[in-house]
Design an enzyme around this catalytic site. Structure first.
Site, short mmCIF file in Angstrom:
data_model
loop_
_atom_site.label_atom_id
_atom_site.label_comp_id
_atom_site.label_asym_id
_atom_site.label_seq_id
_atom_site.Cartn_x
_atom_site.Cartn_y
_atom_site.Cartn_z
N GLY A 37 64.52 134.44 83.21
CA GLY A 37 65.34 134.01 82.10
C GLY A 37 64.64 133.83 80.94
N GLY A 40 66.53 133.87 77.62
CA GLY A 40 67.51 133.25 77.39
C GLY A 40 67.73 131.88 76.47
CG HIS A 272 72.02 114.54 82.56
ND1 HIS A 272 70.87 115.27 83.22
CD2 HIS A 272 72.69 115.24 81.80
CE1 HIS A 272 70.99 116.57 82.66
NE2 HIS A 272 71.98 116.58 81.94
NE ARG A 375 74.25 95.88 74.81
CZ ARG A 375 75.55 95.34 74.60
NH1 ARG A 375 76.61 95.72 74.97
NH2 ARG A 375 75.67 94.08 73.93
#
Ligand code: BG6
Length: 797
Positions: A37, A40, A272, A375
């Site tokens: 790829g 890409g 994430h 935080r």
């Protein structure tokens, strides 16, 4: 005669083998990197630059490199694209331009493009690598295949690599994969099984680019290097809450075919933000440089996550989204998407370190700013006598105390680690982190920048460069293992399923969102702070579910009535009980709750046990409204029901649980044992004025409530707080709170459910106060509040 000769020959052969072995050992080593790829988007933006960075880092340290850009694109076209990309590569700012040009030219020389489409192409690639290695007198130590391709292509590619592109013996193989890794637990499992049939676990590197962000990669080292200061702070006693946030200004335009299928939770929260969560929450391994320990501790953090409920989430969608989907995916005008582009989630962690600490995960597209951060806000019980103007940032206990892992963008504009000065001065590696220069006027999270110890990387590095370097150095802890991936899907999938038909709140996007998306938590529930504005978006299958109807509010016997479908009703009652508990604990430090038995409250107990994360159980006293005169371990005992469905799932201190003493010395509920008096004394000793904060009652088909039965005068009036009564049905002997005691409560909730209760509900709605005939009609708190909770079957029939 023969043997010495054979011996000699053997020795000679061994020497030759040993020598050639030694020679092979001595040969310069080569690593081949194959980027699939390569033409890409991701490759052009980040991966080639990352590979160049690896080359700059490693050149001259004993490895030779070859870079093979591959794609389905024809050789000619691909070469053209790659030539342009290679031309645009840049060196770190502090590298002399001459040196940079020289290394860039070398890198260009070592990089080629080739089409990689058919099984034969893979065979040819492998042969070419072997020939080149041999030709140049090198020894191949490993191959990295970086799959920057859509996941549907993984399995074919994996099969080809495995069957014809593995390096020879003694050399390693690493295969790098980009998300998405499945859509839910089932698909992730399926993909993992397929990939597992081609590769060993240690050969796979699943990328989560957040793990390559400098600040994210610094979380564990930071915790490690500041152990002395953090050891006592990093826990539920000191942490008020943790916020893990990724806000974006961009929307999903141009990507709706992907986004429509994934939505914000799958796109960024499942991966994430969850990765970041585990880095904050996990127990710190003794050796944070050991990938195995880190991964193992991370897995343990996953295991401690409390299951999410539908009410753990708030969802939003920017208003232009459905239009973009219609345009990009050629959907009819009537199409309305339910895909969330914004989500706030409340996570709780069931372990001693984090119990009760809310972890808020939030992400959204089309918001007012682009910023990502973690935080950690610490509790503050200080009261400062001196006026604010005398507060000194480093000493004042009255200023907010927080640690911020500022992942990037935002007002600061760069990654940073911020520690408020009234906490401690953190240690960060001085070679790679420097103090942030002052920025007068800049405020972050309620404090001027100058109130923080603030450090940013000496040299900003892009996430992919860091990860590519970690792939090369075998730093498996920067990647997502199969076990961790599945653990994450185990956590998220039930929530995703339960939200599948949820209509998100629509928001205009950008600054115009105002406070529309602000949310708050009460107990385990998240809800938007502002009431729902009018919104008329029925979604694709617009037939409303029963639970879509609003909870009905009306009056019953002059008191407030809440009516809904059973599930909704229970959720509402549980929420109200929790709110009352939180209020009472805030005001008086404790909450006295008296609960009835029987079958109606079972669902309520279960809801309280599983769905109410922040219920102040530690400060709650649990009392029984009534009890059957059976041993407490008998399945018929109300206490048993409470124990099974609630007590064993929550942490109420044992001395806060007050079973009715139906079995003292003599027979069950023997008058001479004075159990009722003993319970009354216990109540008087602990409950101020005998006024429970909340009493939960039911209503029998004969109009009884608690164990106060029609035509039986005991407990309907008089001084006695607790009485022995007789039930028309077995077990006949009962112990019950008296009506006067019930009516002293601050709040009485009567839960009535099921069609069987329809008739009595109708009847009681019409009768006056006549407790002798219908004890329930005598329930009317002296100064407290009475609320009826009836499901539709009981109320409407
Ligand atoms: C990607 C998501 O993984 O992360 C995108 O697919 C999102 O939707 C992006 O925009 C955010 O990454 P960063 O590095 O810009 O914070």
């Amino acid at each position: 005669m023969k043997r010495p000769c054979v011996w000699k020959m053997l020795m000679a052969a061994m020497c030759v083998a040993l020598l050639s072995g030694l020679q092979a050992q001595d040969l310069p080593r080569q690593v081949s990197i194959i980027l699939l790829g390569a033409t890409g988007d991701l490759a052009r933006k980040y991966l080639w630059q990352g590979l160049f960075h690896l080359y700059l880092e490693e050149v001259g340290k004993g490895h030779h490199f070859r870079f093979h850009g591959t794609a389905l694109t024809s050789t000619e076209q691909g070469q053209e694209v790659i030539a342009k990309v290679l031309e645009s590569l840049s060196c770190p700012g502090d590298m002399a331009s001459g040196h940079c040009a020289e290394l860039k030219a070398q890198f260009q020389q070592l990089s080629e493009y080739r089409q990689l489409k058919t099984p034969e192409d893979y065979v040819a690639l492998s042969k070419d690598i072997e020939a080149q290695v041999e030709h140049e007198g090198l020894r191949e130590t490993g191959r990295i295949f970086y799959l920057s391709v859509p996941p549907f292509a993984y399995v074919d590619i994996a099969r080809n690599i495995n069957s014809s592109c593995r390096p020879g013996p003694g050399a390693w193989l690493r295969v790098v994969l980009e998300k998405p890794f499945g859509h839910d637990l089932h698909s992730a499992q399926q993909l993992a099984t397929e990939l597992g049939s081609f590769f060993q676990e240690e050969e796979m590197y699943r990328v989560d680019h957040y793990l390559g962000k400098q600040v994210v990669a610094q979380i564990l080292p930071f915790r490690d290097q500041n152990r002395a200061a953090l050891d006592g702070l990093w826990n539920r006693h000191h942490v008020e809450r943790v916020e893990i946030v990724m806000k974006e200004t961009l929307d999903a335009e141009g990507r709706t075919s992907f986004y429509e299928e994934y939505g914000v939770i799958r796109d960024v929260l499942q991966n994430h933000l969850t990765e970041v969560l585990t880095l904050v929450a996990m127990e710190l391994p003794v050796n944070v440089s050991s990938p195995e320990s880190v991964l193992q501790h991370k897995l343990q953090a996953f295991q401690a996550l409390r299951s999410l409920q539908r009410h753990s989430a708030v969802l939003g969608q920017y208003q232009a989204y459905s239009g973009q989907v219609r345009r990009e995916l050629q959907k009819p005008d009537s199409f309305h998407s339910l895909t969330p582009t914004f989500a706030g989630i409340l996570v709780h962690i069931d372990n001693l370190r984090w119990e009760g600490v809310p972890f808020i995960l939030m992400s959204g597209k089309a918001l007012d700013e682009r910023v990502s951060y973690v935080r950690i806000l610490f509790k503050n019980q200080a009261f400062c006598v001196q006026s604010e103007k005398h507060w000194v940032a480093a000493q004042s206990h009255c200023l907010p105390r927080q640690i911020i892992f500022y992942i990037g963008h935002g007002e600061l504009g760069s990654p940073a680690v911020l520690v408020s000065r009234n906490l401690f001065q953190p240690a960060l590696p001085s070679a790679s982190w420097k103090e942030v220069e002052g920025r007068p006027g800049l405020h972050l999270f309620g404090l001027p920048l100058s109130d923080y110890y603030a450090y940013s990387p000496v040299r900003e590095q892009d996430a992919y460069s860091l990860l590519i370097s970690h792939i090369f150095h075998c730093r498996k802890d920067s990647f997502v293992t199969t076990e961790n991936l599945l653990a994450s899907w185990v956590f998220w999938t039930p929530l995703l399923d339960s939200l599948a038909h949820e209509v998100p709140r629509f928001y205009p996007g950008g600054a115009e969102n105002g406070q529309l998306l602000d949310f708050e938590f009460s107990g385990g529930h998240l809800s938007f702070s502002q009431p729902l504005p009018e919104q008329l978006v029925p979604g694709p299958d617009s037939a409303p579910l029963p639970s879509d109807f609003q909870v009905l509010r009306a009056k019953y016997r002059e008191s407030p009535l809440i009516s809904a479908w059973p599930e909704e009703l229970i959720a509402r009652l549980a929420g109200d009980i929790e709110a009352a508990a939180v209020r009472a604990v805030r005001r008086f430090g404790k909450f006295h709750l008296a609960l009835s038995g029987g079958s109606s409250p079972v669902a309520l107990f279960q809801q309280l046990a599983t769905g109410h994360y922040s219920f102040p159980w530690a400060h709650t006293h649990l009392w029984l409204v009534d009890e059957r005169c059976v041993p407490l371990w008998d399945p018929e005992s109300n206490f048993q029901g409470l124990q099974t469905h609630l007590l064993q799932h929550v942490r109420v201190p044992h001395y806060n649980v007050h079973p009715m003493p139906v079995h003292r010395r003599q027979r069950l509920c023997a008058e001479e044992d004075q159990g009722a008096q003993a319970y009354a004394e216990e109540i008087s000793a602990l409950v101020t004025n005998g006024s429970f904060d909340l009493v939960l009652l039911g209503m029998g088909t004969d109009g009884h409530t608690a164990s106060l039965f029609p035509q039986s005068p005991a407990g309907l009036d008089g001084e006695q707080l607790v009485v022995l009564t007789t039930s028309p049905s077995s077990p006949h002997r009962r112990m019950s709170l008296s009506l006067p005691l019930i009516n002293r409560a601050r709040k009485v909730a009567v839960l009535v459910m099921g069609r069987m209760k329809r008739e009595i509900a109708m009847l009681v709605s019409r009768v006056g106060r006549d407790p002798k005939k219908w004890p329930i009609s005598g329930v009317l708190p002296d100064s407290g509040q009475l609320v009826w909770y009836m499901d539709y079957d009981a109320f409407l029939g």
